[in-house]
Write an enzyme that holds these catalytic residues in place. Structure first.
Site, PDB file in Angstrom:
ATOM      1  N   GLU A  94      40.621  33.749  31.411  1.00  0.00           N
ATOM      2  CA  GLU A  94      39.674  32.769  30.873  1.00  0.00           C
ATOM      3  C   GLU A  94      39.639  32.831  29.350  1.00  0.00           C
ATOM      4  O   GLU A  94      39.547  31.803  28.674  1.00  0.00           O
ATOM      5  CB  GLU A  94      38.288  33.019  31.466  1.00  0.00           C
ATOM      6  N   GLY A 125      38.330  37.346  33.563  1.00  0.00           N
ATOM      7  CA  GLY A 125      37.848  36.999  32.230  1.00  0.00           C
ATOM      8  C   GLY A 125      38.933  37.055  31.179  1.00  0.00           C
ATOM      9  O   GLY A 125      38.841  36.360  30.153  1.00  0.00           O
ATOM     10  N   ALA A 155      36.870  41.569  33.513  1.00  0.00           N
ATOM     11  CA  ALA A 155      35.567  41.996  33.011  1.00  0.00           C
ATOM     12  C   ALA A 155      35.255  43.398  33.527  1.00  0.00           C
ATOM     13  O   ALA A 155      35.800  43.841  34.525  1.00  0.00           O
ATOM     14  CB  ALA A 155      34.482  41.020  33.458  1.00  0.00           C
ATOM     15  N   GLU A 200      38.541  36.555  41.136  1.00  0.00           N
ATOM     16  CA  GLU A 200      37.099  36.725  41.320  1.00  0.00           C
ATOM     17  C   GLU A 200      36.642  36.607  42.769  1.00  0.00           C
ATOM     18  O   GLU A 200      35.674  37.270  43.174  1.00  0.00           O
ATOM     19  CB  GLU A 200      36.331  35.705  40.457  1.00  0.00           C
TER      20      GLU A 200
END
Length: 260
Positions: free
Chosen positions: A115, A112, A66, A135
Site C-alpha cells: 500500500e 501496508g 504492518a 490481510e
C-alpha cells in the site's frame, strides 16, 4: 525532527527516505508512520527537495507489512481511527505530494508495504521482490488504500484475485499487470530510480505539481478531473517556468527552471 526509524538525507536535490528496521523486515509501526508523515510533509516546503526516493533498508524487504502486535487488541473505533490516520497523514500525503515520489521496492512489499508503494507515483522493483496483500489471512482487509489503489492500477478482476487469495506475486508478474513500472536487478535498483529522478529534476517543478494534481483528480469521484486539468493548465501560464520553458524551446537551448 530526529528520526529513529528512518534514514533521511537530501543529496543532489533528492530526498532519500529509507525505512530502517531491517531486523523487523521494515514493518510499519506507529513510530515509522509518524516519521514518514513528518518527512513527507517537511519535503513539501523544502526548496532543496525536488523529488523523493522511498525504500527499505537491507536486501530482504521494502516493507513486509504492518506491525500486527501493535493493533491486535484494537476495538472497532480504534481500527477505524488507525486507518483514517494512516490515510490522512501518510498514504494520501504521499499520493498528493507536490514533489514526485518513487518507490524502490527491494524485496517483500506486503500488506501496508505494498500500500505504501502504491501511494507513490512510480514504482521500481528488484527482480527478487514479492508483492501482495495478505490481510484476509488475518481476518482483515487492506486498510491503507489497498482496495482502491490496487484496483486503479491493475483493474478490479486482478485486484479481487490478489486480495481474495492473499497470494504473493513476483516482480515480473507485477510488471506485466502494471503494478510496477520497471523491474531491475537488486544491484541496479537505486541506480534505476536515480536515472528517472535525474530526468524529473530537469523538468519544471510547478508543472510537475500540477500534473500530479490533475492525474489524481481523475481518480477522485468528488472531483472533475478534466476541469482540474483545465485549471492547472491555465495556472502554468502565470509561472516564470512557463516563460523560461517556452523561451528555451524557441531559442533551442536547455531550460533552467526556477520553480517559480
Amino acid at each position: 525532527m530526529t528520526y529513529q526509524q528512518l534514514l533521511v538525507e537530501v543529496k543532489n536535490n533528492i530526498l532519500y527516505i529509507t525505512i530502517n528496521r531491517p531486523q523487523k523486515l521494515n514493518a510499519l509501526n506507529r513510530e515509522v508512520l509518524a516519521e514518514i508523515a513528518h518527512a513527507i510533509a517537511s519535503a513539501q516546503t523544502d526548496k532543496q527537495v525536488q523529488a523523493i526516493l522511498l525504500t527499505g533498508a537491507g536486501e530482504k524487504a521494502f516493507v513486509a507489512g504492518a506491525d500486527i502486535s501493535e493493533f491486535q487488541s484494537y476495538t472497532l473505533e480504534e481500527g477505524k481511527q488507525l486507518a483514517k490516520d494512516g490515510h490522512d497523514n501518510v498514504f494520501n500525503a504521499i499520493e498528493n505530494s507536490s514533489k514526485p515520489v518513487i518507490a524502490a521496492i527491494n524485496g517483500f512489499a506486503l500488506g501496508g508495504g505494498l500500500e505504501l508503494a502504491m501511494a507513490c507515483h512510480i514504482r521500481i522493483a528488484s527482480d527478487n521482490a514479492k508483492l501482495g496483500l495478505p490481510e484476509v489471512t488475518l481476518g482483515l482487509i487492506p486498510g491503507y488504500g489497498g482496495t482502491q489503489r490496487l484496483a486503479q492500477l491493475v483493474g478490479k478482476g486482478l485486484a479481487f484475485e490478489m486480495i481474495f487469495t492473499a497470494d504473493m506475486i513476483t516482480a515480473e508478474k507485477a510488471h506485466q499487470i502494471g503494478l510496477v513500472n520497471h523491474v531491475v536487478a537488486l544491484s541496479d535498483l537505486q541506480a534505476k530510480a536515480e536515472e528517472i529522478l535525474e530526468k524529473i529534476k530537469q523538468r519544471a517543478p510547478l508543472a510537475l505539481a500540477s500534473a500530479i494534481k490533475a492525474v489524481n483528480a481523475g481518480f477522485n469521484p468528488k472531483t472533475n478531473g478534466y476541469q482540474t486539468e483545465i485549471d492547472e493548465f491555465g495556472n502554468c501560464f502565470q509561472t516564470n517556468d512557463f516563460k523560461e520553458g517556452t523561451s528555451a524551446f524557441l531559442e533551442k537551448r536547455k531550460a533552467n527552471f526556477s520553480g517559480s
